[in-house]
Write a protein that holds these residues in place. Structure first.
Motif, mmCIF file in Angstrom:
data_model
loop_
_atom_site.group_PDB
_atom_site.id
_atom_site.type_symbol
_atom_site.label_atom_id
_atom_site.label_comp_id
_atom_site.label_asym_id
_atom_site.label_seq_id
_atom_site.Cartn_x
_atom_site.Cartn_y
_atom_site.Cartn_z
ATOM 1 N N GLN A 157 0.825 -1.213 0.000
ATOM 2 C CA GLN A 157 0.000 0.000 0.000
ATOM 3 C C GLN A 157 0.859 1.264 0.000
ATOM 4 N N GLY A 158 2.174 1.097 0.025
ATOM 5 C CA GLY A 158 3.068 2.239 0.011
ATOM 6 C C GLY A 158 3.346 2.841 1.373
ATOM 7 N N TYR A 159 3.013 2.114 2.446
ATOM 8 C CA TYR A 159 3.183 2.638 3.796
ATOM 9 C C TYR A 159 4.574 2.338 4.343
ATOM 10 N N GLY A 160 4.968 3.150 5.332
ATOM 11 C CA GLY A 160 6.259 2.955 5.976
ATOM 12 C C GLY A 160 6.129 2.066 7.196
ATOM 13 N N VAL A 161 6.873 0.981 7.218
ATOM 14 C CA VAL A 161 6.851 0.040 8.344
ATOM 15 C C VAL A 161 7.972 0.423 9.308
ATOM 16 N N VAL A 162 7.616 0.849 10.509
ATOM 17 C CA VAL A 162 8.591 1.339 11.484
ATOM 18 C C VAL A 162 9.582 0.229 11.832
ATOM 19 N N ARG A 163 10.863 0.573 11.822
ATOM 20 C CA ARG A 163 11.921 -0.384 12.146
ATOM 21 C C ARG A 163 12.464 -0.198 13.563
ATOM 22 N N ASP A 164 12.342 1.010 14.092
ATOM 23 C CA ASP A 164 12.996 1.343 15.360
ATOM 24 C C ASP A 164 12.280 0.758 16.574
ATOM 25 N N LEU A 165 11.049 0.304 16.384
ATOM 26 C CA LEU A 165 10.253 -0.255 17.469
ATOM 27 C C LEU A 165 9.668 -1.575 17.013
ATOM 28 N N VAL A 166 9.576 -2.535 17.937
ATOM 29 C CA VAL A 166 9.145 -3.888 17.575
ATOM 30 C C VAL A 166 8.230 -4.447 18.654
ATOM 31 N N GLY A 167 7.559 -5.554 18.332
ATOM 32 C CA GLY A 167 6.826 -6.304 19.334
ATOM 33 C C GLY A 167 7.794 -7.090 20.203
ATOM 34 N N HIS A 168 7.225 -7.924 21.081
ATOM 35 C CA HIS A 168 8.082 -8.540 22.107
ATOM 36 C C HIS A 168 7.392 -9.739 22.751
ATOM 37 N N GLY A 169 8.213 -10.563 23.394
ATOM 38 C CA GLY A 169 7.674 -11.602 24.243
ATOM 39 C C GLY A 169 6.985 -10.992 25.451
ATOM 40 N N LEU A 170 6.120 -11.779 26.084
ATOM 41 C CA LEU A 170 5.290 -11.271 27.171
ATOM 42 C C LEU A 170 5.126 -12.356 28.223
ATOM 43 N N GLY A 171 5.062 -11.958 29.486
ATOM 44 C CA GLY A 171 4.875 -12.933 30.555
ATOM 45 C C GLY A 171 4.862 -12.266 31.912
ATOM 46 N N LYS A 172 5.693 -12.750 32.824
ATOM 47 C CA LYS A 172 5.818 -12.106 34.132
ATOM 48 C C LYS A 172 6.521 -10.761 34.010
ATOM 49 N N ASP A 173 7.305 -10.597 32.956
ATOM 50 C CA ASP A 173 7.860 -9.299 32.588
ATOM 51 C C ASP A 173 7.122 -8.791 31.355
ATOM 52 N N MET A 174 6.991 -7.467 31.269
ATOM 53 C CA MET A 174 6.258 -6.908 30.131
ATOM 54 C C MET A 174 7.033 -7.057 28.829
ATOM 55 N N HIS A 175 8.345 -6.985 28.920
ATOM 56 C CA HIS A 175 9.160 -7.158 27.718
ATOM 57 C C HIS A 175 10.107 -8.338 27.915
ATOM 58 N N GLU A 176 9.768 -9.441 27.289
ATOM 59 C CA GLU A 176 10.608 -10.641 27.324
ATOM 60 C C GLU A 176 11.143 -10.901 25.917
ATOM 61 N N ASP A 177 12.101 -11.805 25.833
ATOM 62 C CA ASP A 177 12.538 -12.284 24.524
ATOM 63 C C ASP A 177 11.443 -13.157 23.933
ATOM 64 N N PRO A 178 11.334 -13.180 22.603
ATOM 65 C CA PRO A 178 12.171 -12.498 21.623
ATOM 66 C C PRO A 178 11.592 -11.138 21.235
ATOM 67 N N GLN A 179 12.405 -10.328 20.576
ATOM 68 C CA GLN A 179 11.865 -9.174 19.880
ATOM 69 C C GLN A 179 11.094 -9.673 18.658
ATOM 70 N N VAL A 180 10.001 -8.988 18.337
ATOM 71 C CA VAL A 180 9.124 -9.423 17.234
ATOM 72 C C VAL A 180 8.985 -8.276 16.232
ATOM 73 N N PRO A 181 9.897 -8.176 15.270
ATOM 74 C CA PRO A 181 9.839 -7.080 14.295
ATOM 75 C C PRO A 181 8.622 -7.198 13.376
ATOM 76 N N ASN A 182 8.213 -6.049 12.836
ATOM 77 C CA ASN A 182 7.134 -6.007 11.852
ATOM 78 C C ASN A 182 7.685 -6.014 10.430
ATOM 79 N N TYR A 183 8.896 -6.494 10.287
ATOM 80 C CA TYR A 183 9.562 -6.629 8.997
ATOM 81 C C TYR A 183 10.463 -7.862 9.080
ATOM 82 N N GLY A 184 10.830 -8.418 7.957
ATOM 83 C CA GLY A 184 11.710 -9.584 7.997
ATOM 84 C C GLY A 184 11.678 -10.373 6.706
ATOM 85 N N ARG A 185 12.358 -11.494 6.727
ATOM 86 C CA ARG A 185 12.430 -12.382 5.570
ATOM 87 C C ARG A 185 11.825 -13.725 5.921
ATOM 88 N N LYS A 186 11.103 -14.280 4.977
ATOM 89 C CA LYS A 186 10.505 -15.601 5.172
ATOM 90 C C LYS A 186 11.571 -16.626 5.539
#
Length: 267
Positions: A157-186
């Motif tokens: 759609q021509g939109y910019g996918v932010v690289r500087d911020l990503v999703g994350h693992g979740l549990g007893k801590d709010m930010h756990e491994d792994p980082q979950v980018p919104n970009y990548g390779r199959k």
């Protein structure tokens, strides 16, 4: 270190995630022109406390508010303030809760009143891309498959996918491994195993992907001033089909009933 959850822990996490969903539904009921983002913060905090939980974000690394309210060109981490919402604003509300020792953390973008078709499409596409990414969160896939799916869906759609911020693992801590980018390779990245819980959260700009940190040390804005949209779900990796722990249904129901909110992109 990756912390896989037991089935019992996943059930506890779902309670926290659903409380976030219910909090966002309460927010959807009251958003309108003239309300301040600080008033939204107050309502959300009271609702979370009344339901036997505490806000995840308050005092997290010094964050001074209970929820995150990111308006228009703010990508994430926007401070609630005395700013009064106006017709034509879009606002991402990001909420976290701690209950039973586990975090829930997800976000939803609301449209106030009339906006351009271009903004409607940005919101629609970003929301759809979240579920496109979630489809890849199954046993045997790889982390890069999630990011590729989200990136490809939005960049078409021509939109910019932010690289500087990503999703994350979740549990007893709010930010756990792994980082979950919104970009990548199959086919790249770690192999997904059952009961990995993640916050998957596309952050998509109408313009370029570039962002900058505002003077408050928290607020992230688009570098070109274009609008940005953020949707987030808590997701547990399973065989065949991912388990979404959070729930947009009550939010969407409240959103549709609020005459101040624009849901025309649903059609």
């Amino acid at each position: 270190m990756i912390l896989y959850k037991t089935n019992e822990e996943v059930e506890l996490m779902q309670i926290s995630a659903l409380l976030v969903s219910d909090t966002l539904a309460e927010v959807a009921k009251i958003i309108k022109p003239g309300i301040t983002t600080l008033q939204i913060d107050k309502l959300a905090n009271e609702f979370i406390l009344d339901n036997g939980a505490v806000p995840s974000f308050y005092n997290y690394n010094g964050f001074p508010f209970h929820i995150i309210t990111s308006v228009n060109d703010v990508v994430v981490h926007g401070f609630p303030s005395e700013y009064e919402l106006v017709d034509g604003d879009i606002i991402s509300v990001d909420v976290g809760t701690i209950k039973n020792g586990f975090h829930g953390d997800h976000a939803y973008t609301f449209i106030i009143g009339e906006v351009s078709p271009e903004i409607l499409n940005l919101v629609k596409t970003t929301k759809e891309s979240l579920f496109v990414g979630i489809k890849e969160a199954v046993v045997g896939k790889r982390l890069g498959d999630i990011g590729y799916a989200i990136q490809n869906y939005n960049e078409k759609q021509g939109y910019g996918v932010v690289r500087d911020l990503v999703g994350h693992g979740l549990g007893k801590d709010m930010h756990e491994d792994p980082q979950v980018p919104n970009y990548g390779r199959k086919g790249t990245g770690m192999l997904l195993r059952e009961n990995l819980v993640m916050a998957i959260e596309p952050m998509i700009n109408m313009g370029k992907k570039d962002v900058f940190l505002d003077h408050d040390g928290w607020t992230i804005r688009t570098a070109d001033g274009s609008p940005s949209v953020h949707f987030e779900h808590d997701v547990c990796v399973k065989k065949g089909e991912a388990l979404i722990l959070s729930n947009y249904a009550p939010i969407e129901d409240a959103e549709k009933k609020n005459i101040n909110l624009n849901t025309s992109y649903y059609a």
